[in-house]
Design a protein around this motif. Structure first.
Motif, PDB file in Angstrom:
ATOM      1  N   ILE A   1       0.843  -1.197   0.000  1.00 11.26           N
ATOM      2  CA  ILE A   1       0.000   0.000   0.000  1.00 11.26           C
ATOM      3  C   ILE A   1       0.880   1.250   0.000  1.00 11.26           C
ATOM      4  O   ILE A   1       0.605   2.230  -0.703  1.00 11.26           O
ATOM      5  N   TYR A   2       1.955   1.215   0.780  1.00 16.12           N
ATOM      6  CA  TYR A   2       2.868   2.350   0.853  1.00 16.12           C
ATOM      7  C   TYR A   2       3.515   2.622  -0.511  1.00 16.12           C
ATOM      8  O   TYR A   2       3.599   3.771  -0.948  1.00 16.12           O
ATOM      9  N   VAL A   3       3.964   1.550  -1.181  1.00 20.24           N
ATOM     10  CA  VAL A   3       4.614   1.714  -2.480  1.00 20.24           C
ATOM     11  C   VAL A   3       3.664   2.383  -3.477  1.00 20.24           C
ATOM     12  O   VAL A   3       4.077   3.225  -4.280  1.00 20.24           O
ATOM     13  N   MET A   4       2.395   2.045  -3.411  1.00 23.82           N
ATOM     14  CA  MET A   4       1.428   2.565  -4.382  1.00 23.82           C
ATOM     15  C   MET A   4       0.872   3.939  -4.032  1.00 23.82           C
ATOM     16  O   MET A   4       0.331   4.624  -4.906  1.00 23.82           O
ATOM     17  N   THR A   5       0.990   4.369  -2.762  1.00 21.93           N
ATOM     18  CA  THR A   5       0.307   5.599  -2.345  1.00 21.93           C
ATOM     19  C   THR A   5       1.206   6.635  -1.696  1.00 21.93           C
ATOM     20  O   THR A   5       0.720   7.686  -1.269  1.00 21.93           O
ATOM     21  N   ASN A   6       2.509   6.391  -1.584  1.00 18.10           N
ATOM     22  CA  ASN A   6       3.376   7.376  -0.923  1.00 18.10           C
ATOM     23  C   ASN A   6       3.462   8.657  -1.759  1.00 18.10           C
ATOM     24  O   ASN A   6       3.186   8.638  -2.969  1.00 18.10           O
ATOM     25  N   PRO A   7       3.841   9.782  -1.143  1.00 12.64           N
ATOM     26  CA  PRO A   7       3.801  11.089  -1.835  1.00 12.64           C
ATOM     27  C   PRO A   7       4.700  11.214  -3.059  1.00 12.64           C
ATOM     28  O   PRO A   7       4.539  12.142  -3.842  1.00 12.64           O
ATOM     29  N   ARG A   8       5.638  10.298  -3.247  1.00 12.99           N
ATOM     30  CA  ARG A   8       6.557  10.409  -4.380  1.00 12.99           C
ATOM     31  C   ARG A   8       6.105   9.598  -5.589  1.00 12.99           C
ATOM     32  O   ARG A   8       6.784   9.586  -6.622  1.00 12.99           O
ATOM     33  N   THR A   9       4.974   8.898  -5.488  1.00 13.14           N
ATOM     34  CA  THR A   9       4.476   8.130  -6.634  1.00 13.14           C
ATOM     35  C   THR A   9       4.144   9.057  -7.798  1.00 13.14           C
ATOM     36  O   THR A   9       3.856  10.242  -7.598  1.00 13.14           O
ATOM     37  N   THR A  10       4.180   8.505  -8.988  1.00 12.48           N
ATOM     38  CA  THR A  10       3.973   9.294 -10.199  1.00 12.48           C
ATOM     39  C   THR A  10       2.928   8.660 -11.098  1.00 12.48           C
ATOM     40  O   THR A  10       2.518   7.510 -10.881  1.00 12.48           O
ATOM     41  N   GLN A  11       2.554   9.391 -12.140  1.00 12.45           N
ATOM     42  CA  GLN A  11       1.585   8.879 -13.098  1.00 12.45           C
ATOM     43  C   GLN A  11       2.168   7.751 -13.941  1.00 12.45           C
ATOM     44  O   GLN A  11       1.463   6.855 -14.392  1.00 12.45           O
TER      45      GLN A  11
ATOM     46  N   GLU B   1       7.381  13.149 -16.711  1.00 11.40           N
ATOM     47  CA  GLU B   1       7.956  12.310 -15.653  1.00 11.40           C
ATOM     48  C   GLU B   1       9.037  11.379 -16.197  1.00 11.40           C
ATOM     49  O   GLU B   1      10.085  11.193 -15.577  1.00 11.40           O
ATOM     50  N   LEU B   2       8.791  10.789 -17.371  1.00 16.04           N
ATOM     51  CA  LEU B   2       9.756   9.860 -17.955  1.00 16.04           C
ATOM     52  C   LEU B   2      11.078  10.554 -18.296  1.00 16.04           C
ATOM     53  O   LEU B   2      12.141   9.931 -18.254  1.00 16.04           O
ATOM     54  N   LYS B   3      11.022  11.828 -18.598  1.00 23.02           N
ATOM     55  CA  LYS B   3      12.248  12.569 -18.908  1.00 23.02           C
ATOM     56  C   LYS B   3      13.143  12.735 -17.679  1.00 23.02           C
ATOM     57  O   LYS B   3      14.330  13.020 -17.809  1.00 23.02           O
ATOM     58  N   GLU B   4      12.551  12.558 -16.493  1.00 22.30           N
ATOM     59  CA  GLU B   4      13.319  12.670 -15.254  1.00 22.30           C
ATOM     60  C   GLU B   4      13.863  11.328 -14.772  1.00 22.30           C
ATOM     61  O   GLU B   4      14.655  11.277 -13.834  1.00 22.30           O
ATOM     62  N   VAL B   5      13.430  10.236 -15.391  1.00 16.16           N
ATOM     63  CA  VAL B   5      13.849   8.898 -14.965  1.00 16.16           C
ATOM     64  C   VAL B   5      15.293   8.638 -15.389  1.00 16.16           C
ATOM     65  O   VAL B   5      15.659   8.865 -16.548  1.00 16.16           O
TER      66      VAL B   5
END
Length: 302
Positions: A29-39, A106-110
């Protein structure tokens, strides 16, 4: 950065979730909902922050990261401190201009190029607008030395030729490996495991494999060709479990897109902990975990 993430209420009835420990559910749940998650499903997070926010020590964080990588749910890059939720874009994609612009940004930052290529393949398979989503994005993978290596994308005709060549090679490989898998006709992609040849102690091997023949068939059809280590696991499990139980574990892995021996093993271990070794016992478990409906709550009242 989004203010919220969507988790469906049937998350808790999902068969994969039901097999997890409370600690694993909390982490997932944390992995999917933490504040750093992205689209796009790829985000950067250092282990120290996971420790602080979850209250786990480093050993537990490392254990959980590895476990969910084995389950086939995430990938984690130590070099860039990035996590990829593998099926995130598959199940959370919205076909809107703003969403696609967001994913592109977002992908440009990966930093991990392999993560980007994985997302690209998923988008390609699902016929998303890859030209828009991956505009101005470098798709070159990173080799072990950290240097970019150009791999041009194949045209449709080149891809057909490649698959034909792969098919011919696969057929010749099957001919060379008569014995253990000679009755399996399902296609598979070689993943680098050691090829299995039965040149020594053929009769002994034949007896051992007879008890797991259907298990190997299901694994080969639905996941991949079994490696030597995976066959040894199946033989070991067969000493304690009915063949149908092991096949059911494979079906669960396929159903929840966790096609990995680590996830299958976690299911087998959880059933063993409950004393489940036969199909009859397993069906009783499934009957217990089916969601019950309170019909009285829906009774019409004047």
């Amino acid at each position: 950065m989004a203010v919220y993430r969507q988790v469906q209420t049937n998350f808790w009835q999902d068969d994969f979730i039901l097999e997890l420990t409370p600690e694993e559910r909390y982490f997932y749940i944390y992995v999917m909902t933490n504040p750093r998650t992205t689209q796009c499903g790829i985000f950067k997070i250092v282990k120290k922050l996971i420790e602080v926010e979850l209250g786990f020590d480093r050993k537990t964080v490392d254990k959980l990261l590895k476990r969910f990588m084995d389950y086939g749910k995430i990938s984690y890059c130590e070099r860039t401190n990035e996590i990829m939720i593998i099926n995130w874009v598959k199940y959370n994609f919205i076909d809107s201009k703003n969403t696609k612009l967001c994913i592109n940004k977002e992908l440009k930052e990966v930093k991990n190029k392999e993560f980007i290529r994985t997302i690209y393949k998923i988008c390609l398979e699902r016929k998303y607008d890859i030209e828009f989503i991956f505009k101005d994005i470098d798709l070159d993978p990173i080799n072990n030395e950290g240097e970019a290596k150009v791999i041009p994308l194949k045209t449709d005709s080149e891809d057909i030729k490649s698959r034909s060549a792969s098919s011919r090679l696969e057929n010749s490989t099957k001919e060379d490996n008569k014995g253990l898998l000679d009755s399996f006709e399902a296609p598979y992609k070689p993943l680098g495991e050691e090829e299995i040849y039965i040149n020594k102690s053929y009769n002994k091997q034949k007896v051992m494999n007879k008890s797991i023949s259907r298990v190997l068939l299901e694994f080969s059809k639905n996941i991949k060709k079994a490696s030597k280590a995976e066959i040894e696991k199946f033989i070991q499990w067969r000493k304690d479990f009915e063949e149908e139980v092991i096949i059911k574990a494979i079906e669960q892995a396929v159903k929840y897109k966790a096609k990995h021996i680590g996830y299958i093993e976690s299911i087998i271990k959880s059933w063993a902990a409950e004393g489940i070794t036969t199909m009859k016992e397993l069906m009783k478990k499934f009957d217990r975990t089916k969601p019950r409906v309170n019909f009285d709550a829906y009774r019409y009242v004047d």
